[in-house]
Motif scaffolding. Structure first.
Motif, PDB file in Angstrom:
ATOM      1  N   ALA A  44       0.840  -1.200   0.000  1.00 20.65           N
ATOM      2  CA  ALA A  44       0.000   0.000   0.000  1.00 20.65           C
ATOM      3  C   ALA A  44       0.878   1.255   0.000  1.00 20.65           C
ATOM      4  O   ALA A  44       0.598   2.218  -0.733  1.00 20.65           O
ATOM      5  CB  ALA A  44      -0.935  -0.005   1.207  1.00 20.65           C
ATOM      6  N   ASN A  45       1.938   1.248   0.796  1.00 26.72           N
ATOM      7  CA  ASN A  45       2.864   2.392   0.821  1.00 26.72           C
ATOM      8  C   ASN A  45       3.550   2.572  -0.533  1.00 26.72           C
ATOM      9  O   ASN A  45       3.661   3.696  -1.036  1.00 26.72           O
ATOM     10  CB  ASN A  45       3.910   2.220   1.920  1.00 26.72           C
ATOM     11  N   LEU A  46       4.012   1.491  -1.119  1.00 26.06           N
ATOM     12  CA  LEU A  46       4.670   1.587  -2.423  1.00 26.06           C
ATOM     13  C   LEU A  46       3.704   2.101  -3.491  1.00 26.06           C
ATOM     14  O   LEU A  46       4.081   2.915  -4.341  1.00 26.06           O
ATOM     15  CB  LEU A  46       5.254   0.227  -2.831  1.00 26.06           C
ATOM     16  N   ALA A  47       2.463   1.643  -3.435  1.00 27.04           N
ATOM     17  CA  ALA A  47       1.456   2.123  -4.388  1.00 27.04           C
ATOM     18  C   ALA A  47       1.227   3.620  -4.221  1.00 27.04           C
ATOM     19  O   ALA A  47       1.062   4.349  -5.203  1.00 27.04           O
ATOM     20  CB  ALA A  47       0.147   1.350  -4.215  1.00 27.04           C
ATOM     21  N   ASN A  48       1.223   4.092  -2.986  1.00 27.74           N
ATOM     22  CA  ASN A  48       1.070   5.531  -2.744  1.00 27.74           C
ATOM     23  C   ASN A  48       2.263   6.312  -3.280  1.00 27.74           C
ATOM     24  O   ASN A  48       2.100   7.393  -3.833  1.00 27.74           O
ATOM     25  CB  ASN A  48       0.875   5.813  -1.256  1.00 27.74           C
ATOM     26  N   PHE A  49       3.460   5.773  -3.125  1.00 29.05           N
ATOM     27  CA  PHE A  49       4.645   6.441  -3.666  1.00 29.05           C
ATOM     28  C   PHE A  49       4.612   6.484  -5.190  1.00 29.05           C
ATOM     29  O   PHE A  49       5.183   7.386  -5.811  1.00 29.05           O
ATOM     30  CB  PHE A  49       5.925   5.758  -3.187  1.00 29.05           C
ATOM     31  N   ALA A  50       3.946   5.509  -5.811  1.00 25.87           N
ATOM     32  CA  ALA A  50       3.864   5.456  -7.274  1.00 25.87           C
ATOM     33  C   ALA A  50       3.003   6.576  -7.847  1.00 25.87           C
ATOM     34  O   ALA A  50       2.993   6.795  -9.054  1.00 25.87           O
ATOM     35  CB  ALA A  50       3.321   4.095  -7.718  1.00 25.87           C
ATOM     36  N   TYR A  51       2.311   7.299  -7.003  1.00 26.91           N
ATOM     37  CA  TYR A  51       1.457   8.394  -7.437  1.00 26.91           C
ATOM     38  C   TYR A  51       2.255   9.654  -7.747  1.00 26.91           C
ATOM     39  O   TYR A  51       1.846  10.476  -8.556  1.00 26.91           O
ATOM     40  CB  TYR A  51       0.414   8.681  -6.345  1.00 26.91           C
ATOM     41  N   ASP A  52       3.416   9.810  -7.142  1.00 25.98           N
ATOM     42  CA  ASP A  52       4.202  11.028  -7.259  1.00 25.98           C
ATOM     43  C   ASP A  52       5.298  10.857  -8.315  1.00 25.98           C
ATOM     44  O   ASP A  52       6.151   9.981  -8.196  1.00 25.98           O
ATOM     45  CB  ASP A  52       4.829  11.361  -5.907  1.00 25.98           C
ATOM     46  N   PRO A  53       5.288  11.693  -9.357  1.00 32.63           N
ATOM     47  CA  PRO A  53       6.279  11.558 -10.434  1.00 32.63           C
ATOM     48  C   PRO A  53       7.735  11.604  -9.967  1.00 32.63           C
ATOM     49  O   PRO A  53       8.596  11.039 -10.640  1.00 32.63           O
ATOM     50  CB  PRO A  53       5.988  12.763 -11.336  1.00 32.63           C
ATOM     51  N   ILE A  54       8.000  12.216  -8.844  1.00 27.48           N
ATOM     52  CA  ILE A  54       9.386  12.284  -8.373  1.00 27.48           C
ATOM     53  C   ILE A  54       9.918  10.886  -8.031  1.00 27.48           C
ATOM     54  O   ILE A  54      11.120  10.658  -8.012  1.00 27.48           O
ATOM     55  CB  ILE A  54       9.519  13.243  -7.167  1.00 27.48           C
ATOM     56  N   GLN A  75      -3.708 -14.426  -4.028  1.00 27.12           N
ATOM     57  CA  GLN A  75      -4.999 -14.860  -3.487  1.00 27.12           C
ATOM     58  C   GLN A  75      -5.569 -13.830  -2.514  1.00 27.12           C
ATOM     59  O   GLN A  75      -6.744 -13.874  -2.186  1.00 27.12           O
ATOM     60  CB  GLN A  75      -4.842 -16.219  -2.776  1.00 27.12           C
ATOM     61  N   ASP A  76      -4.728 -12.925  -2.075  1.00 28.09           N
ATOM     62  CA  ASP A  76      -5.114 -11.902  -1.110  1.00 28.09           C
ATOM     63  C   ASP A  76      -5.755 -10.716  -1.839  1.00 28.09           C
ATOM     64  O   ASP A  76      -5.087 -10.038  -2.626  1.00 28.09           O
ATOM     65  CB  ASP A  76      -3.872 -11.441  -0.343  1.00 28.09           C
ATOM     66  N   PRO A  77      -7.023 -10.434  -1.588  1.00 28.12           N
ATOM     67  CA  PRO A  77      -7.695  -9.348  -2.299  1.00 28.12           C
ATOM     68  C   PRO A  77      -7.083  -7.973  -2.028  1.00 28.12           C
ATOM     69  O   PRO A  77      -7.103  -7.112  -2.903  1.00 28.12           O
ATOM     70  CB  PRO A  77      -9.142  -9.404  -1.818  1.00 28.12           C
ATOM     71  N   LEU A  78      -6.509  -7.766  -0.853  1.00 31.39           N
ATOM     72  CA  LEU A  78      -5.870  -6.477  -0.581  1.00 31.39           C
ATOM     73  C   LEU A  78      -4.583  -6.317  -1.385  1.00 31.39           C
ATOM     74  O   LEU A  78      -4.301  -5.232  -1.901  1.00 31.39           O
ATOM     75  CB  LEU A  78      -5.589  -6.302   0.911  1.00 31.39           C
ATOM     76  N   LEU A  79      -3.809  -7.379  -1.508  1.00 30.20           N
ATOM     77  CA  LEU A  79      -2.610  -7.310  -2.335  1.00 30.20           C
ATOM     78  C   LEU A  79      -2.997  -7.053  -3.787  1.00 30.20           C
ATOM     79  O   LEU A  79      -2.330  -6.281  -4.490  1.00 30.20           O
ATOM     80  CB  LEU A  79      -1.768  -8.576  -2.210  1.00 30.20           C
ATOM     81  N   GLN A  80      -4.073  -7.689  -4.245  1.00 29.83           N
ATOM     82  CA  GLN A  80      -4.553  -7.431  -5.605  1.00 29.83           C
ATOM     83  C   GLN A  80      -4.918  -5.957  -5.772  1.00 29.83           C
ATOM     84  O   GLN A  80      -4.534  -5.314  -6.752  1.00 29.83           O
ATOM     85  CB  GLN A  80      -5.782  -8.282  -5.913  1.00 29.83           C
ATOM     86  N   GLU A  81      -5.644  -5.424  -4.813  1.00 32.29           N
ATOM     87  CA  GLU A  81      -6.076  -4.028  -4.869  1.00 32.29           C
ATOM     88  C   GLU A  81      -4.883  -3.080  -4.884  1.00 32.29           C
ATOM     89  O   GLU A  81      -4.811  -2.151  -5.702  1.00 32.29           O
ATOM     90  CB  GLU A  81      -6.971  -3.713  -3.672  1.00 32.29           C
ATOM     91  N   PHE A  82      -3.924  -3.300  -3.980  1.00 30.92           N
ATOM     92  CA  PHE A  82      -2.776  -2.411  -3.901  1.00 30.92           C
ATOM     93  C   PHE A  82      -1.866  -2.562  -5.123  1.00 30.92           C
ATOM     94  O   PHE A  82      -1.266  -1.593  -5.582  1.00 30.92           O
ATOM     95  CB  PHE A  82      -1.994  -2.639  -2.611  1.00 30.92           C
ATOM     96  N   GLY A  83      -1.769  -3.785  -5.644  1.00 28.74           N
ATOM     97  CA  GLY A  83      -0.991  -3.995  -6.866  1.00 28.74           C
ATOM     98  C   GLY A  83      -1.590  -3.239  -8.044  1.00 28.74           C
ATOM     99  O   GLY A  83      -0.887  -2.556  -8.791  1.00 28.74           O
ATOM    100  N   ILE A  90       1.425   4.438 -11.407  1.00 28.93           N
ATOM    101  CA  ILE A  90       2.666   4.604 -12.175  1.00 28.93           C
ATOM    102  C   ILE A  90       2.399   4.715 -13.670  1.00 28.93           C
ATOM    103  O   ILE A  90       3.242   5.176 -14.428  1.00 28.93           O
ATOM    104  CB  ILE A  90       3.701   3.503 -11.848  1.00 28.93           C
ATOM    105  N   CYS A  91       1.198   4.360 -14.102  1.00 32.71           N
ATOM    106  CA  CYS A  91       0.834   4.544 -15.509  1.00 32.71           C
ATOM    107  C   CYS A  91       0.808   6.015 -15.893  1.00 32.71           C
ATOM    108  O   CYS A  91       0.824   6.357 -17.066  1.00 32.71           O
ATOM    109  CB  CYS A  91      -0.531   3.929 -15.804  1.00 32.71           C
ATOM    110  N   LEU A  92       0.765   6.894 -14.912  1.00 33.84           N
ATOM    111  CA  LEU A  92       0.783   8.328 -15.195  1.00 33.84           C
ATOM    112  C   LEU A  92       2.163   8.810 -15.621  1.00 33.84           C
ATOM    113  O   LEU A  92       2.312   9.941 -16.085  1.00 33.84           O
ATOM    114  CB  LEU A  92       0.319   9.120 -13.972  1.00 33.84           C
ATOM    115  N   ASP A  93       3.174   7.957 -15.479  1.00 30.81           N
ATOM    116  CA  ASP A  93       4.531   8.300 -15.898  1.00 30.81           C
ATOM    117  C   ASP A  93       4.499   8.586 -17.400  1.00 30.81           C
ATOM    118  O   ASP A  93       4.141   7.716 -18.196  1.00 30.81           O
ATOM    119  CB  ASP A  93       5.464   7.128 -15.590  1.00 30.81           C
ATOM    120  N   PRO A  94       4.863   9.808 -17.823  1.00 33.56           N
ATOM    121  CA  PRO A  94       4.779  10.160 -19.235  1.00 33.56           C
ATOM    122  C   PRO A  94       5.713   9.348 -20.129  1.00 33.56           C
ATOM    123  O   PRO A  94       5.504   9.273 -21.326  1.00 33.56           O
ATOM    124  CB  PRO A  94       5.148  11.646 -19.274  1.00 33.56           C
TER     125      PRO A  94
END
Length: 155
Positions: A44-54, A75-83, A90-94
């Motif tokens: 979840a933390n890594l996914a949040n960091f993936a939001y910032d272009p820096i 198999q873990d739905p939370l891991l699926q969600e955070f992944g 990170i798809c926002l990376d130009p």
């Protein structure tokens, strides 16, 4: 919120936390831990960091995108969600190739079922799709618009 290098330096000073080091520590912790709750929190933390272009280059260098992809088959739905959240962010990376963005949205659409509908179609994903919809690349813009229309019932 997106942060510039200047902002981070001003906020943390010369001796502040080294972001690259911190991201590396999170990545290593995710790979080493067997505790499910810890894996969830770290991803979840890594996914949040993936939001910032820096952070884009650091996350690519650390191969965190592979962790996001791996988590989508967990198999873990939370891991699926955070992944999926990390991939969406990170798809926002130009520099991210157009086909990969379109394929990520298509994959996400195919993963949606009645059981996980509310888990995947979050407000964060909606906001991300709104941003991607503004992309200048026609394929990306069209796919995001279709996603919003099909699953959020709005353009």
């Amino acid at each position: 919120m997106f942060q510039s290098k200047e902002y981070i330096l001003k906020k943390h000073g010369q001796n502040g936390t080294d972001r690259a080091y911190y991201l590396k520590q999170l990545t290593e912790e995710y790979k080493k831990t067997d505790e499910q709750e810890a894996k969830q929190q770290v991803l979840a933390n890594l996914a949040n960091f993936a939001y910032d272009p820096i952070n884009f280059n650091m996350l690519w260098d650390l191969e965190v995108v592979d962790l996001f992809l791996e988590a989508t088959t967990s198999q873990d739905p939370l891991l699926q969600e955070f992944g999926m959240g990390g991939l969406a962010n990170i798809c926002l990376d130009p520099t991210y190739p157009t086909n990969t963005i379109v394929n990520a949205m298509t994959t996400l659409m195919q993963l949606i079922t009645e059981e996980n509908y509310t888990d995947i179609l979050t407000q964060d994903l909606y906001q991300c799709l709104q941003k991607v919809k503004g992309d200048q690349r026609k394929q990306v813009n069209t796919m995001a618009s279709l996603f919003l229309l099909d699953y959020y019932h709005q353009i």
